[in-house]
Design a protein around this motif. Structure first.
Motif, PDB file in Angstrom:
ATOM      1  N   THR A 132     -54.935  36.123 -51.841  1.00 29.21           N
ATOM      2  CA  THR A 132     -54.371  36.591 -50.430  1.00 29.21           C
ATOM      3  C   THR A 132     -52.824  36.579 -50.379  1.00 29.21           C
ATOM      4  O   THR A 132     -52.156  37.187 -49.809  1.00 29.21           O
ATOM      5  CB  THR A 132     -54.813  35.664 -49.385  1.00 29.21           C
ATOM      6  OG1 THR A 132     -54.510  34.243 -49.685  1.00 29.21           O
ATOM      7  CG2 THR A 132     -56.323  35.624 -49.416  1.00 29.21           C
ATOM      8  N   GLY A 133     -52.344  35.795 -51.336  1.00 25.85           N
ATOM      9  CA  GLY A 133     -50.725  35.775 -51.243  1.00 25.85           C
ATOM     10  C   GLY A 133     -50.083  36.947 -51.693  1.00 25.85           C
ATOM     11  O   GLY A 133     -48.804  37.457 -51.203  1.00 25.85           O
ATOM     12  N   ARG A 171     -46.897  39.254 -50.123  1.00 29.08           N
ATOM     13  CA  ARG A 171     -45.914  39.645 -51.265  1.00 29.08           C
ATOM     14  C   ARG A 171     -45.748  40.847 -50.888  1.00 29.08           C
ATOM     15  O   ARG A 171     -44.742  41.425 -51.003  1.00 29.08           O
ATOM     16  CB  ARG A 171     -46.377  38.936 -52.410  1.00 29.08           C
ATOM     17  CG  ARG A 171     -45.933  37.590 -52.920  1.00 29.08           C
ATOM     18  CD  ARG A 171     -46.820  37.427 -54.181  1.00 29.08           C
ATOM     19  NE  ARG A 171     -46.563  36.053 -54.616  1.00 29.08           N
ATOM     20  CZ  ARG A 171     -45.612  35.517 -55.290  1.00 29.08           C
ATOM     21  NH1 ARG A 171     -44.355  36.176 -55.496  1.00 29.08           N
ATOM     22  NH2 ARG A 171     -45.151  34.196 -55.311  1.00 29.08           N
ATOM     23  N   SER A 197     -42.340  33.377 -47.795  1.00 29.27           N
ATOM     24  CA  SER A 197     -42.798  32.413 -46.728  1.00 29.27           C
ATOM     25  C   SER A 197     -42.044  32.725 -45.448  1.00 29.27           C
ATOM     26  O   SER A 197     -42.661  32.000 -44.465  1.00 29.27           O
ATOM     27  CB  SER A 197     -42.489  31.076 -47.506  1.00 29.27           C
ATOM     28  OG  SER A 197     -41.215  30.969 -47.690  1.00 29.27           O
ATOM     29  N   ALA A 206     -44.499  35.279 -44.088  1.00 28.04           N
ATOM     30  CA  ALA A 206     -45.555  34.627 -43.894  1.00 28.04           C
ATOM     31  C   ALA A 206     -45.824  33.639 -42.759  1.00 28.04           C
ATOM     32  O   ALA A 206     -46.874  32.933 -42.140  1.00 28.04           O
ATOM     33  CB  ALA A 206     -46.370  33.874 -45.315  1.00 28.04           C
ATOM     34  N   ARG A 228     -49.645  36.978 -39.566  1.00 30.59           N
ATOM     35  CA  ARG A 228     -51.108  36.251 -40.220  1.00 30.59           C
ATOM     36  C   ARG A 228     -52.081  36.671 -39.283  1.00 30.59           C
ATOM     37  O   ARG A 228     -53.298  36.756 -40.091  1.00 30.59           O
ATOM     38  CB  ARG A 228     -50.428  34.837 -39.990  1.00 30.59           C
ATOM     39  CG  ARG A 228     -49.222  33.873 -40.518  1.00 30.59           C
ATOM     40  CD  ARG A 228     -49.564  32.728 -40.734  1.00 30.59           C
ATOM     41  NE  ARG A 228     -50.624  32.264 -41.669  1.00 30.59           N
ATOM     42  CZ  ARG A 228     -50.387  32.470 -43.011  1.00 30.59           C
ATOM     43  NH1 ARG A 228     -49.134  32.557 -43.378  1.00 30.59           N
ATOM     44  NH2 ARG A 228     -51.354  32.089 -43.844  1.00 30.59           N
ATOM     45  N   GLY A 272     -55.274  30.812 -51.486  1.00 33.15           N
ATOM     46  CA  GLY A 272     -53.990  30.927 -50.738  1.00 33.15           C
ATOM     47  C   GLY A 272     -53.432  29.674 -50.068  1.00 33.15           C
ATOM     48  O   GLY A 272     -53.376  28.719 -50.841  1.00 33.15           O
ATOM     49  N   ARG A 273     -53.110  29.736 -48.762  1.00 31.41           N
ATOM     50  CA  ARG A 273     -52.690  28.285 -48.144  1.00 31.41           C
ATOM     51  C   ARG A 273     -53.499  27.798 -46.882  1.00 31.41           C
ATOM     52  O   ARG A 273     -53.660  26.787 -46.670  1.00 31.41           O
ATOM     53  CB  ARG A 273     -51.171  28.693 -47.615  1.00 31.41           C
ATOM     54  CG  ARG A 273     -50.319  28.979 -48.532  1.00 31.41           C
ATOM     55  CD  ARG A 273     -49.902  28.015 -49.503  1.00 31.41           C
ATOM     56  NE  ARG A 273     -48.731  28.470 -50.538  1.00 31.41           N
ATOM     57  CZ  ARG A 273     -48.865  29.296 -51.401  1.00 31.41           C
ATOM     58  NH1 ARG A 273     -50.061  30.007 -51.432  1.00 31.41           N
ATOM     59  NH2 ARG A 273     -47.933  29.570 -52.135  1.00 31.41           N
ATOM     60  N   ASP A 274     -54.227  28.768 -46.358  1.00 26.67           N
ATOM     61  CA  ASP A 274     -55.165  28.678 -45.173  1.00 26.67           C
ATOM     62  C   ASP A 274     -56.475  29.167 -45.354  1.00 26.67           C
ATOM     63  O   ASP A 274     -57.122  29.432 -44.205  1.00 26.67           O
ATOM     64  CB  ASP A 274     -54.274  29.350 -44.173  1.00 26.67           C
ATOM     65  CG  ASP A 274     -54.338  30.702 -44.333  1.00 26.67           C
ATOM     66  OD1 ASP A 274     -54.462  31.211 -45.393  1.00 26.67           O
ATOM     67  OD2 ASP A 274     -54.264  31.640 -43.242  1.00 26.67           O
ATOM     68  N   ARG A 294     -39.993  26.606 -50.720  1.00 29.35           N
ATOM     69  CA  ARG A 294     -41.122  27.467 -50.140  1.00 29.35           C
ATOM     70  C   ARG A 294     -42.204  26.518 -49.804  1.00 29.35           C
ATOM     71  O   ARG A 294     -42.774  26.594 -48.539  1.00 29.35           O
ATOM     72  CB  ARG A 294     -41.742  28.133 -51.300  1.00 29.35           C
ATOM     73  CG  ARG A 294     -42.751  29.254 -51.122  1.00 29.35           C
ATOM     74  CD  ARG A 294     -42.654  30.602 -51.711  1.00 29.35           C
ATOM     75  NE  ARG A 294     -42.878  30.447 -53.166  1.00 29.35           N
ATOM     76  CZ  ARG A 294     -44.035  30.758 -53.838  1.00 29.35           C
ATOM     77  NH1 ARG A 294     -44.812  31.229 -53.190  1.00 29.35           N
ATOM     78  NH2 ARG A 294     -44.091  30.811 -55.146  1.00 29.35           N
ATOM     79  N   ASP A 322     -43.739  26.426 -45.978  1.00 24.80           N
ATOM     80  CA  ASP A 322     -45.268  26.730 -45.821  1.00 24.80           C
ATOM     81  C   ASP A 322     -45.714  25.642 -45.128  1.00 24.80           C
ATOM     82  O   ASP A 322     -46.612  25.710 -44.436  1.00 24.80           O
ATOM     83  CB  ASP A 322     -45.970  27.182 -47.129  1.00 24.80           C
ATOM     84  CG  ASP A 322     -45.806  28.669 -47.700  1.00 24.80           C
ATOM     85  OD1 ASP A 322     -45.147  29.344 -47.051  1.00 24.80           O
ATOM     86  OD2 ASP A 322     -45.850  28.584 -48.946  1.00 24.80           O
ATOM     87  N   ARG A 332     -44.330  25.147 -41.321  1.00 24.48           N
ATOM     88  CA  ARG A 332     -44.335  26.451 -40.088  1.00 24.48           C
ATOM     89  C   ARG A 332     -45.228  26.155 -39.189  1.00 24.48           C
ATOM     90  O   ARG A 332     -46.223  25.222 -39.116  1.00 24.48           O
ATOM     91  CB  ARG A 332     -44.667  27.857 -40.808  1.00 24.48           C
ATOM     92  CG  ARG A 332     -46.128  27.853 -41.473  1.00 24.48           C
ATOM     93  CD  ARG A 332     -46.629  29.159 -42.142  1.00 24.48           C
ATOM     94  NE  ARG A 332     -47.893  29.174 -42.645  1.00 24.48           N
ATOM     95  CZ  ARG A 332     -48.359  29.479 -43.697  1.00 24.48           C
ATOM     96  NH1 ARG A 332     -47.577  30.174 -44.605  1.00 24.48           N
ATOM     97  NH2 ARG A 332     -49.400  29.371 -44.195  1.00 24.48           N
TER      98      ARG A 332
HETATM   99  O1  C5P Z   1     -49.864  32.314 -53.565  1.00 21.48           O
HETATM  100  P1  C5P Z   1     -48.667  32.755 -53.617  1.00 21.48           P
HETATM  101  O2  C5P Z   1     -47.499  32.014 -54.019  1.00 21.48           O
HETATM  102  O3  C5P Z   1     -48.548  34.121 -54.249  1.00 21.48           O
HETATM  103  O4  C5P Z   1     -48.175  33.251 -51.924  1.00 21.48           O
HETATM  104  C1  C5P Z   1     -46.820  33.668 -51.687  1.00 21.48           C
HETATM  105  C2  C5P Z   1     -46.534  33.147 -50.224  1.00 21.48           C
HETATM  106  O5  C5P Z   1     -47.364  33.702 -49.427  1.00 21.48           O
HETATM  107  C3  C5P Z   1     -46.970  31.565 -49.905  1.00 21.48           C
HETATM  108  O6  C5P Z   1     -45.641  30.737 -50.392  1.00 21.48           O
HETATM  109  C4  C5P Z   1     -47.134  31.681 -48.411  1.00 21.48           C
HETATM  110  O7  C5P Z   1     -45.827  31.597 -47.770  1.00 21.48           O
HETATM  111  C5  C5P Z   1     -48.036  32.922 -48.135  1.00 21.48           C
HETATM  112  N1  C5P Z   1     -49.266  32.885 -48.251  1.00 21.48           N
HETATM  113  C6  C5P Z   1     -49.857  32.110 -47.057  1.00 21.48           C
HETATM  114  N2  C5P Z   1     -50.956  32.341 -46.709  1.00 21.48           N
HETATM  115  C7  C5P Z   1     -52.118  32.487 -47.681  1.00 21.48           C
HETATM  116  C8  C5P Z   1     -51.613  32.969 -48.978  1.00 21.48           C
HETATM  117  C9  C5P Z   1     -50.028  33.093 -49.044  1.00 21.48           C
HETATM  118  O8  C5P Z   1     -48.945  31.911 -46.189  1.00 21.48           O
HETATM  119  N3  C5P Z   1     -53.312  32.541 -47.545  1.00 21.48           N
END
Ligand code: C5P
Length: 245
Positions: free
Chosen positions: A57-58, A62, A122, A125, A131, A151-153, A202, A206, A209
């Protein structure tokens, strides 16, 4: 945002899974964690092992960030970024080498890994409207199929009902070292202390936020990968999956 091609690939995989009677055992695996904790490496291996789809998902955040930088836009401006997203087509598709990313028909799979993108993503994002749309698309991508998504969430918002949730962590030093090594292997110049600082910043953005910050889902299993090999991490996750199915 068009994801037709990706859907097409997924449809083929679904048909294959149906044929093999695998859909009855649908499994969704969410892998979250901070930057450079090894999520994508591990997720790809799990997906290959289980013959299921891997979704990074990142890459979607990106790709939008890359376009914003190309167009000299202000990544901190939510309205500017929202407008940009409305005029942007991001496609993820499965290639035999892994997931590839198309931005307005251009393959940007490699470009979205550039340091300038990592250092700005970030901000993009952190915007609520961005989002909302990204999470909607990600939910659709995972609808009705077995996936491993990182991902993150993912465990908290995208797949809150995922059968298995993993939260990968590792010390900042270890994560920077890994990125540094990767950079050198690719022949890029790399500054370890700068990498450490970038990763720290970063993580900070993340984690702090307002909208769906990076946080471990209550029912996620935490794995500290600092002194573990990739194989060991994969083994632990496979064991967790086995317990569930
Ligand atoms: O996973 P990756 O490092 O490629 O993600 C890049 C950025 O995208 C993260 O630092 C974050 O800010 C955002 N991200 C996010 N939620 C996700 C995936 C990535 O906020 N599900």
């Amino acid at each position: 945002m068009a994801i037709a091609k990706f859907f097409h690939t997924i449809k083929l995989i679904v048909e294959l899974q149906e044929e093999n009677g695998m859909l009855n055992n649908k499994i969704r695996i969410a892998i979250d964690g901070p930057a450079a904790a090894g999520k994508s490496t591990v997720a790809k291996k799990i997906a290959a092992k289980l013959s299921i789809v891997y979704i990074d998902t990142g890459a979607m955040y990106r790709a939008l960030t890359y376009k914003a930088l190309q167009e000299n836009m202000n990544v901190e401006d939510e309205d500017e970024m929202t407008m940009l997203l409305q005029q942007t087509e991001i496609r993820l598709f499965q290639h035999e080498d892994g997931q590839r990313v198309l931005l307005d028909e251009q393959d940007v799979t490699d470009e979205i890994r550039l340091e300038k993108v990592s250092n700005s993503v970030s901000h993009v994002a952190s915007h609520a409207k961005i989002r909302e749309r990204m999470v909607d698309e990600q939910k659709k991508l995972a609808n009705d199929i077995s996936v491993v998504m990182d991902g993150r969430d993912i465990g908290t918002h995208v797949l809150p009902n995922a059968e298995v949730k993993i939260f990968l962590i590792a010390s900042v030093e270890e994560r920077a070292e890994r990125r540094h090594k990767e950079n050198l292997e690719k022949g890029y110049t790399s500054d370890l202390s700068q990498l450490m600082e970038d990763i720290r910043q970063r993580d900070e953005r993340d984690t702090n936020r307002e909208v769906s910050p990076l946080v471990k889902a209550e029912d996620a299993i935490s794995i500290d990968t600092t002194s573990l090999s990739i194989e060991k991490v994969v083994e632990q996750i496979l064991q967790a999956i086995e317990k569930k199915v």
